[in-house]
Design a protein around this motif. Structure first.
Motif, short mmCIF file in Angstrom:
data_model
loop_
_atom_site.label_atom_id
_atom_site.label_comp_id
_atom_site.label_asym_id
_atom_site.label_seq_id
_atom_site.Cartn_x
_atom_site.Cartn_y
_atom_site.Cartn_z
N ARG A 112 0.84 -1.20 0.00
CA ARG A 112 0.00 0.00 0.00
C ARG A 112 0.88 1.25 0.00
O ARG A 112 1.18 1.83 1.04
CB ARG A 112 -0.91 0.00 1.22
N GLY A 113 1.33 1.68 -1.17
CA GLY A 113 2.04 2.94 -1.29
C GLY A 113 3.45 2.90 -0.74
O GLY A 113 3.93 1.88 -0.25
N ALA A 114 4.13 4.04 -0.81
CA ALA A 114 5.52 4.13 -0.38
C ALA A 114 5.64 4.34 1.12
O ALA A 114 6.61 3.94 1.75
CB ALA A 114 6.23 5.26 -1.12
N ASN A 115 4.64 5.02 1.74
CA ASN A 115 4.70 5.33 3.16
C ASN A 115 3.69 4.48 3.93
O ASN A 115 2.49 4.67 3.83
CB ASN A 115 4.42 6.82 3.39
N ARG A 116 4.20 3.52 4.67
CA ARG A 116 3.35 2.60 5.44
C ARG A 116 3.67 2.68 6.92
O ARG A 116 3.67 1.68 7.65
CB ARG A 116 3.56 1.17 4.93
N ALA A 189 8.95 4.44 -5.22
CA ALA A 189 8.67 5.87 -4.99
C ALA A 189 8.65 6.68 -6.29
O ALA A 189 8.77 7.90 -6.25
CB ALA A 189 9.71 6.45 -4.04
N GLY A 190 8.54 6.00 -7.42
CA GLY A 190 8.42 6.74 -8.68
C GLY A 190 9.50 6.48 -9.68
O GLY A 190 9.50 7.08 -10.76
N GLY A 191 10.48 5.62 -9.36
CA GLY A 191 11.47 5.25 -10.37
C GLY A 191 12.86 5.77 -10.14
O GLY A 191 13.73 5.55 -10.98
N MET A 198 13.07 11.54 -1.10
CA MET A 198 12.00 12.52 -1.04
C MET A 198 10.88 12.05 -0.11
O MET A 198 10.40 12.82 0.74
CB MET A 198 11.44 12.78 -2.44
N GLU A 199 10.46 10.79 -0.26
CA GLU A 199 9.40 10.25 0.58
C GLU A 199 9.79 10.27 2.05
O GLU A 199 8.99 10.61 2.93
CB GLU A 199 9.07 8.81 0.15
#
Length: 415
Positions: A112-116, A189-191, A198-199
């Protein structure tokens, strides 16, 4: 030694070991004295013909036989044996995975996404996992179980390997927040590996805003976990293999001032002096030497020894859930490639306890600490040494496991 090899030797000398110690098993409230062995407190020098005195689940005295009166304590004779604190495996998913190939038995990762950050693996813990018994049989009395995936993976927990319920197995929860830097997290996180940075920075900034907010109910559960890192309540464990990513983690840690542990650290030896100066422990595998990814081209067997020699607090791990007892093999191989023996033992006992903030209770043989003690047949960092007797909270535990039962079942096959 693995539980299977332990099974081949388990019958040797056990009756002699427990002569005069009838009734010790299961008697946590009883006063028990382990005598005659070479005691390695870890917090101090080895003691020949030492005594470890336990009462009510705690260690009450450690020292030479001439200085520690045992009174009417039940005696466990460890003459010719080695006595150490219970081992701590800090890089595992114990209780979160049962069969690696079966998705329904894996509960250590949240897709579920980059920040868990809000993800707490303790909520998926199975205290009845068969892997706990295997760990106990190999002298592992404590573990850190952790999440994986994303950039901020979630919150890990400290466990004891003896218990029938979640409440009994959970020791401290949460004990750390986990993050990852490098190509893999960068892809999530986007490649770009910069996307992972950044995250992480965004999460730290959001949490810092929450810390500065006067409203008690401000922020999300994930922000609260990161805020706990910023407040120094728990460390941030940063999984990073390459020197570039470790250097980035050091910069962020210096900027925000939190406690940090590097996990993985295949190229950490390239930054040994900086890691030592920053007081950042490194959790590594001694047997990792294959450049399986571009961020670990400089991995080498000497990594733990070089880090330790530079003054870095090294934690040795198997990075496994099914083979946690082989942490002694990691330590033995670290010694083979240059690490001091005493430092290697500390790397699987007191060093992980210190890094995760649980050294007030476990990790060494000192008065007041939990009586987690292992009696070894021989040098525990040598392949010939195996855990003969294990005490957790002053109670001698059953070291039978499914692995050992299978060994006994198929050791002899009648024609």
């Amino acid at each position: 030694m693995t539980s299977t090899r332990r099974g081949a030797c388990i019958a040797l000398g056990l009756s002699a070991l427990f002569a005069g110690a009838a009734g010790v098993a299961g008697a946590a409230a009883q006063t028990i004295a382990i005598t005659g062995g070479t005691v390695h407190p870890v917090a101090g020098p080895p003691i020949e013909n030492g005594v470890v005195l336990m009462e009510d689940g705690r260690i009450v005295a450690v020292g030479p036989a001439a200085e520690v009166p045992v009174g009417d304590a039940a005696i466990v004779d460890a003459t010719g044996k080695v006595v150490t604190p219970g081992l701590i495996e800090a890089g595992t998913q114990l209780g979160l995975v049962e069969v690696g190939a079966v998705a329904s038995t894996r509960h250590g990762s949240l897709d579920r996404g980059a920040n868990r950050s809000a993800f707490r693996v303790s909520d998926g813990l199975d205290p009845r996992s068969m892997l706990f018994a295997i760990a106990r049989a190999d002298g592992v009395t404590g573990a850190i179980t952790s999440p994986t995936g994303g950039v901020l993976s979630g919150q890990g927990a400290a466990l004891t390997t003896l218990g029938a319920t979640r409440a009994e197995v959970l020791f401290r929860d949460p004990v750390a927040l986990y993050a990852s830097l490098g190509p893999g997290p960068g892809a999530a996180a986007g490649g770009s590996r910069a996307g992972a940075v950044m995250e992480l920075r965004e999460a730290l900034e959001d949490a810092r805003d929450e810390v500065d907010d006067v409203e008690e109910d401000a922020g999300e559960p994930g922000q609260a976990a990161v805020a706990a890192v910023l407040a120094g309540e728990i460390p941030l464990i940063v999984r990073a293999s390459g020197a570039t990513d470790i250097e980035m983690a050091l910069e962020i840690q210096a900027e925000y001032g939190f406690r940090m542990v590097i996990d993985g650290g295949e190229e950490a030896w390239l930054l040994a002096e900086r890691l030592a100066a920053a007081g950042v422990p490194v959790m590594v595998r001694a047997l990792a030497n294959l450049p399986t990814q571009f961020d670990r081209l400089s991995t080498r067997y000497e990594n733990p020894g070089l880090l330790s020699a530079a003054g870095v607090d090294v934690i040795l791990t198997t990075q496994s859930s099914h083979r946690v007892g082989q942490v002694t093999h990691e330590a033995g191989n670290a010694v083979r490639y240059g690490m001091d023996w005493d430092d290697a033992l500390e790397a699987i006992t007191l060093a992980p306890a210190r890094a995760f903030g649980i050294d007030d209770a476990v990790g060494s043989l000192e008065p007041g600490k939990r009586a987690n003690v292992v009696i070894w047949s021989d040098d525990p960092l040598d392949f010939v040494g195996y855990a003969e007797t294990v005490f957790i909270d002053g109670r001698q535990v059953d070291t039978t496991s499914r692995q050992l039962q299978l060994f006994e079942r198929y050791r002899r096959i009648d024609p």
